[in-house]
Design a protein around this motif. Structure first.
Motif, short mmCIF file in Angstrom:
data_model
loop_
_atom_site.label_atom_id
_atom_site.label_comp_id
_atom_site.label_asym_id
_atom_site.label_seq_id
_atom_site.Cartn_x
_atom_site.Cartn_y
_atom_site.Cartn_z
N HIS A 55 0.83 -1.21 0.00
CA HIS A 55 0.00 0.00 0.00
C HIS A 55 0.87 1.26 0.00
O HIS A 55 0.62 2.20 -0.77
CB HIS A 55 -0.92 0.03 1.22
CG HIS A 55 -2.13 -0.83 1.10
ND1 HIS A 55 -2.07 -2.20 1.00
CD2 HIS A 55 -3.45 -0.51 1.07
CE1 HIS A 55 -3.29 -2.69 0.90
NE2 HIS A 55 -4.15 -1.68 0.95
N LEU A 56 1.87 1.28 0.86
CA LEU A 56 2.73 2.47 0.97
C LEU A 56 3.48 2.72 -0.34
O LEU A 56 3.60 3.87 -0.78
CB LEU A 56 3.71 2.32 2.13
CG LEU A 56 3.07 2.22 3.52
CD1 LEU A 56 4.13 1.93 4.57
CD2 LEU A 56 2.28 3.47 3.86
N ALA A 57 3.97 1.67 -0.98
CA ALA A 57 4.66 1.82 -2.26
C ALA A 57 3.71 2.34 -3.34
O ALA A 57 4.06 3.22 -4.14
CB ALA A 57 5.27 0.48 -2.69
N ALA A 58 2.49 1.81 -3.37
CA ALA A 58 1.50 2.27 -4.35
C ALA A 58 1.13 3.74 -4.10
O ALA A 58 0.94 4.51 -5.04
CB ALA A 58 0.25 1.40 -4.29
N MET A 59 1.06 4.13 -2.83
CA MET A 59 0.74 5.52 -2.50
C MET A 59 1.85 6.46 -2.97
O MET A 59 1.57 7.54 -3.50
CB MET A 59 0.52 5.66 -0.98
CG MET A 59 -0.75 4.97 -0.50
SD MET A 59 -0.83 4.75 1.29
CE MET A 59 -0.95 6.44 1.85
N GLN A 60 3.10 6.06 -2.81
CA GLN A 60 4.21 6.88 -3.28
C GLN A 60 4.19 7.00 -4.80
O GLN A 60 4.39 8.09 -5.35
CB GLN A 60 5.54 6.31 -2.79
CG GLN A 60 5.72 6.49 -1.31
CD GLN A 60 6.96 5.81 -0.78
OE1 GLN A 60 7.53 4.92 -1.41
NE2 GLN A 60 7.37 6.19 0.42
N LYS A 61 3.92 5.90 -5.48
CA LYS A 61 3.83 5.92 -6.95
C LYS A 61 2.68 6.82 -7.39
O LYS A 61 2.81 7.63 -8.31
CB LYS A 61 3.63 4.49 -7.47
CG LYS A 61 3.44 4.39 -8.95
CD LYS A 61 4.71 4.68 -9.70
CE LYS A 61 4.53 4.35 -11.18
NZ LYS A 61 5.72 4.67 -11.95
N ALA A 62 1.54 6.71 -6.73
CA ALA A 62 0.38 7.53 -7.06
C ALA A 62 0.69 9.01 -6.89
O ALA A 62 0.34 9.84 -7.75
CB ALA A 62 -0.82 7.14 -6.18
N GLN A 63 1.37 9.36 -5.81
CA GLN A 63 1.73 10.75 -5.57
C GLN A 63 2.64 11.27 -6.68
O GLN A 63 2.48 12.38 -7.16
CB GLN A 63 2.39 10.89 -4.20
CG GLN A 63 2.52 12.31 -3.71
CD GLN A 63 3.90 12.89 -3.94
OE1 GLN A 63 4.84 12.20 -4.31
NE2 GLN A 63 4.00 14.19 -3.73
N SER A 64 3.57 10.44 -7.13
CA SER A 64 4.48 10.85 -8.20
C SER A 64 3.76 11.05 -9.53
O SER A 64 4.24 11.77 -10.40
CB SER A 64 5.62 9.84 -8.36
OG SER A 64 5.17 8.65 -8.99
N LEU A 65 2.59 10.42 -9.67
CA LEU A 65 1.78 10.56 -10.90
C LEU A 65 0.71 11.64 -10.77
O LEU A 65 -0.10 11.82 -11.67
CB LEU A 65 1.13 9.22 -11.24
CG LEU A 65 2.08 8.08 -11.59
CD1 LEU A 65 1.32 6.76 -11.71
CD2 LEU A 65 2.84 8.39 -12.87
N GLY A 66 0.66 12.32 -9.63
CA GLY A 66 -0.32 13.39 -9.44
C GLY A 66 -1.72 12.89 -9.11
O GLY A 66 -2.71 13.60 -9.32
N VAL A 67 -1.82 11.69 -8.56
CA VAL A 67 -3.12 11.12 -8.21
C VAL A 67 -3.67 11.80 -6.96
O VAL A 67 -2.94 12.04 -6.00
CB VAL A 67 -2.99 9.59 -7.99
CG1 VAL A 67 -4.25 9.00 -7.38
CG2 VAL A 67 -2.64 8.91 -9.31
N SER A 68 -4.97 12.11 -6.98
CA SER A 68 -5.64 12.72 -5.82
C SER A 68 -6.29 11.68 -4.92
O SER A 68 -6.33 11.84 -3.71
CB SER A 68 -6.75 13.67 -6.29
OG SER A 68 -6.26 14.61 -7.20
#
Length: 161
Positions: free
Chosen positions: A44-57
């Motif tokens: 989950h934490l890794a996916a959250m970091q990836k999402a943040q890098s892609l500009g996901v809200s």
């Protein structure tokens, strides 16, 4: 660590002219109950970091994403307020500025002596978590899971104070 896949879409809310980038996560949760929570938390934490890098809200994980769909183990793996994993996830949400919906078996305060519920937990930056407990259970879930009765708003956190 299990791999994951993010599918995203942009949504424009007409009333506010607010752009939201939504991503859905697909991964295979660890089924080993002795390590599932810790292993799946790292995913989950890794996916959250990836999402943040892609500009996901808003990042949405599958049902029972923190534990896997292991109904027979739901009572042993269930979270309840306050749970250290929720604090850890909330801290990451606050740091990254990405809202998430995660899934886990859940003991609400009023049903601690009953079977757990299947919950979707919404964590937003610097706001109190909100929980939805699945109300319409599938065949076979009733043996291990209690149906939800309401949305549980504001869990006890610093954001509620």
């Amino acid at each position: 660590m299990a791999g994951f896949h993010l599918d995203s879409a942009n949504t424009l809310l007409q009333e506010n002219k607010l752009m939201i980038k939504l991503a859905l996560v697909q991964f295979t949760p660890c089924p080993d109950s002795s390590i599932a929570l810790e292993h799946n938390l790292h995913t989950h934490l890794a996916a959250m970091q990836k999402a943040q890098s892609l500009g996901v809200s808003l990042l949405v994980f599958p049902e029972l994403s923190l534990t896997g769909y292991e109904l027979a183990e739901a009572a042993c793996l269930a979270l309840s307020p306050p749970h250290p994993m929720l604090s850890h996830l909330q801290a990451q949400v606050d740091d990254l500025g990405v809202s998430v919906v995660v899934g886990a078996p859940w003991y609400a305060t009023e049903n601690m002596n009953d079977r757990p519920q299947i919950a979707s937990i919404l964590l937003r930056p610097h706001l109190a978590p909100q929980v939805y407990a699945k109300m319409h259970l599938n065949a076979g879930e009733q043996a291990y899971i209690s149906a939800g009765k309401k949305i549980i708003c504001c869990l006890p956190t610093k954001a509620c104070a």
